[in-house]
Every structure is written in structure tokens, then in C-alpha cells.
Design a protein around this motif. Sequence first.
Motif, short mmCIF file in Angstrom:
data_model
loop_
_atom_site.label_atom_id
_atom_site.label_comp_id
_atom_site.label_asym_id
_atom_site.label_seq_id
_atom_site.Cartn_x
_atom_site.Cartn_y
_atom_site.Cartn_z
N ALA A 85 0.83 -1.21 0.00
CA ALA A 85 0.00 0.00 0.00
C ALA A 85 0.87 1.25 0.00
O ALA A 85 0.56 2.24 -0.70
CB ALA A 85 -0.93 -0.01 1.20
N ARG A 86 1.96 1.24 0.77
CA ARG A 86 2.86 2.41 0.80
C ARG A 86 3.50 2.64 -0.56
O ARG A 86 3.60 3.78 -1.02
CB ARG A 86 3.96 2.21 1.86
CG ARG A 86 3.45 2.38 3.28
CD ARG A 86 4.57 2.27 4.28
NE ARG A 86 5.53 3.33 4.07
CZ ARG A 86 6.79 3.30 4.51
NH1 ARG A 86 7.22 2.25 5.17
NH2 ARG A 86 7.60 4.31 4.30
N ILE A 87 3.91 1.56 -1.22
CA ILE A 87 4.52 1.69 -2.55
C ILE A 87 3.50 2.25 -3.54
O ILE A 87 3.80 3.16 -4.32
CB ILE A 87 5.08 0.34 -3.03
CG1 ILE A 87 6.28 -0.07 -2.16
CG2 ILE A 87 5.48 0.40 -4.49
CD1 ILE A 87 6.74 -1.49 -2.38
N ALA A 88 2.28 1.73 -3.51
CA ALA A 88 1.23 2.20 -4.42
C ALA A 88 0.91 3.67 -4.16
O ALA A 88 0.73 4.45 -5.12
CB ALA A 88 -0.02 1.35 -4.26
N ASP A 89 0.85 4.07 -2.89
CA ASP A 89 0.57 5.47 -2.56
C ASP A 89 1.68 6.39 -3.05
O ASP A 89 1.40 7.48 -3.57
CB ASP A 89 0.40 5.64 -1.05
CG ASP A 89 -0.89 5.03 -0.54
OD1 ASP A 89 -1.78 4.76 -1.37
OD2 ASP A 89 -1.00 4.81 0.68
N ARG A 90 2.92 5.97 -2.92
CA ARG A 90 4.04 6.79 -3.39
C ARG A 90 4.01 6.94 -4.91
O ARG A 90 4.26 8.02 -5.44
CB ARG A 90 5.36 6.19 -2.96
CG ARG A 90 5.63 6.38 -1.49
CD ARG A 90 6.96 5.83 -1.09
NE ARG A 90 7.18 6.03 0.34
CZ ARG A 90 8.22 5.59 0.99
NH1 ARG A 90 9.16 4.90 0.36
NH2 ARG A 90 8.36 5.81 2.27
N ARG A 91 3.74 5.85 -5.61
CA ARG A 91 3.65 5.93 -7.08
C ARG A 91 2.52 6.85 -7.51
O ARG A 91 2.68 7.68 -8.41
CB ARG A 91 3.43 4.54 -7.68
CG ARG A 91 4.68 3.71 -7.68
CD ARG A 91 4.44 2.41 -8.39
NE ARG A 91 5.68 1.66 -8.45
CZ ARG A 91 5.77 0.40 -8.76
NH1 ARG A 91 4.68 -0.28 -9.06
NH2 ARG A 91 6.93 -0.21 -8.79
N ARG A 92 1.36 6.71 -6.89
CA ARG A 92 0.21 7.54 -7.24
C ARG A 92 0.51 9.01 -6.94
O ARG A 92 0.18 9.90 -7.74
CB ARG A 92 -1.02 7.08 -6.46
CG ARG A 92 -2.32 7.60 -7.01
CD ARG A 92 -3.55 7.04 -6.31
NE ARG A 92 -3.47 5.63 -6.00
CZ ARG A 92 -3.33 5.12 -4.77
NH1 ARG A 92 -3.22 5.93 -3.73
NH2 ARG A 92 -3.27 3.83 -4.57
N ASP A 93 1.16 9.29 -5.80
CA ASP A 93 1.50 10.66 -5.45
C ASP A 93 2.48 11.26 -6.46
O ASP A 93 2.33 12.41 -6.88
CB ASP A 93 2.11 10.69 -4.04
CG ASP A 93 2.40 12.11 -3.58
OD1 ASP A 93 1.49 12.95 -3.68
OD2 ASP A 93 3.54 12.37 -3.14
N THR A 94 3.47 10.46 -6.88
CA THR A 94 4.43 10.94 -7.88
C THR A 94 3.73 11.25 -9.20
O THR A 94 4.01 12.28 -9.83
CB THR A 94 5.53 9.89 -8.10
OG1 THR A 94 6.17 9.63 -6.84
CG2 THR A 94 6.57 10.37 -9.09
N LEU A 95 2.81 10.38 -9.61
CA LEU A 95 2.06 10.63 -10.85
C LEU A 95 1.21 11.89 -10.73
O LEU A 95 1.13 12.69 -11.67
CB LEU A 95 1.18 9.43 -11.19
CG LEU A 95 1.88 8.22 -11.78
CD1 LEU A 95 0.90 7.07 -11.95
CD2 LEU A 95 2.52 8.56 -13.10
N HIS A 96 0.57 12.09 -9.58
CA HIS A 96 -0.23 13.30 -9.38
C HIS A 96 0.64 14.56 -9.45
O HIS A 96 0.27 15.55 -10.09
CB HIS A 96 -0.96 13.26 -8.04
CG HIS A 96 -2.28 12.55 -8.09
ND1 HIS A 96 -3.34 13.00 -8.85
CD2 HIS A 96 -2.71 11.43 -7.47
CE1 HIS A 96 -4.36 12.18 -8.70
NE2 HIS A 96 -4.01 11.22 -7.87
N GLN A 97 1.80 14.53 -8.81
CA GLN A 97 2.68 15.69 -8.83
C GLN A 97 3.17 15.99 -10.25
O GLN A 97 3.18 17.15 -10.68
CB GLN A 97 3.87 15.47 -7.91
CG GLN A 97 3.51 15.50 -6.44
CD GLN A 97 4.70 15.21 -5.56
OE1 GLN A 97 5.83 15.17 -6.02
NE2 GLN A 97 4.45 15.03 -4.27
N LEU A 98 3.57 14.95 -10.97
CA LEU A 98 4.08 15.13 -12.33
C LEU A 98 2.99 15.66 -13.27
O LEU A 98 3.21 16.63 -14.00
CB LEU A 98 4.63 13.81 -12.87
CG LEU A 98 5.13 13.81 -14.30
CD1 LEU A 98 6.31 14.77 -14.45
CD2 LEU A 98 5.52 12.42 -14.73
N THR A 99 1.82 15.06 -13.24
CA THR A 99 0.75 15.50 -14.13
C THR A 99 0.28 16.91 -13.79
O THR A 99 0.01 17.70 -14.68
CB THR A 99 -0.43 14.52 -14.12
OG1 THR A 99 -0.87 14.33 -12.77
CG2 THR A 99 -0.05 13.20 -14.74
#
Length: 180
Positions: free
Chosen positions: A23-37
Motif C-alpha cells: 500500500a505504501r509503494i502504491a501510494d508513493r507511485r500515485r503521489d508521484t504521478l499526481h505531482q508530475l501530471t
Amino acid sequence: MARKEKGSKNRDKARRKVARVHARIADRRRDTLHQLTTRLVRENQTIVIEDLAVRNMVKNHTLARAVSDAAWTTFREFLTYKCEWYGRTLVVIDRWYPSSKLCSQCGAIADTMPLSVRFWTCPCGAVHDRDVNAARNILAAGLAVSACGACVRPQRGNLRSGRRAVKQETRRATAGIPVP
């Protein structure tokens, strides 16, 4: 978790621990995608991307993990709704557009180009990095679509009937009203 006995409390604790890490890995990936987009949408008026067949790319066993880790489908979904929120233009280029094989200098199309070819030389003398050349071609095609509203695939002799893209002029509000 595999070493724990099925049905034991230790196995349940280990399962929760593994789930927490995932869950932590998925949250970090999603957060990175949100920041980039969000950064891309705020900094650009028009964003041009290529429509990729991610489902087919995942079938390739050598690329599957890298393609899945990149989360391209999620990236596109985020870009789509954020462009609508911020009033930006998202242009999606056809997946069959020959962006890598098309020379960005003269417009010549190479016959074949396997993925192993990273640099190539056009008959006009230009030396291209495959990825940089594709990015230039995708940007040019996207800007052509946003300016003209037409298909961006190069015309192929007489195989495709249709008009070339021309600038779409808006009609005046008084067009068609007879002048006295």
C-alpha cells in the motif's frame, strides 16, 4: 509470509505487514504521478501524447515489468481529467503514426526500424536519436492537430482519398447576411 502456517495468527500478521508495504509503494507511485501530471498541466497550454497499446506492450515479457511500473494508463487518465479541470488542451496522436521512423528535418519515412536501433541517419544527412526524433514529430503532429483539426498521418500517394489539412477559418458573424 510463505513460511507461516496457514490459519495461524503469525500468518495473518505477516499478511497485514506485506499488505502495508504494498500500500505504501502504491501510494508513493500515485503521489508521484499526481505531482508530475499537475506540474505538466500547470506549465503547458497544450500537451501532446501518443496513444500507446499498453495492453499489447505488457504481453512482451522483456518489457512487461518496466511498462507496468511506469503506469502509463494511470498517467494518461490523470492528464485527461486534469487538462479538463485546468482548461488545457490534450492532443492524443494515433498509435500508428510513424513518429520514430519519420525524419523531423525532411519528412522522409524509414522503411523498417527495429527497437534495437537507437540512432539512425536519414538520407538527407540528419542523424537522429530515436526517442528525441519521435518527441519532435509527436509535438509537431499535435500542434498541427490543434491548429488545423485534421488527421496527422502522412498522406500515402493515392491510397487515401481525402483533403489535406488546411487552416480552419472561423466565419464572421455577419456571413450570409445580404448587404443592402
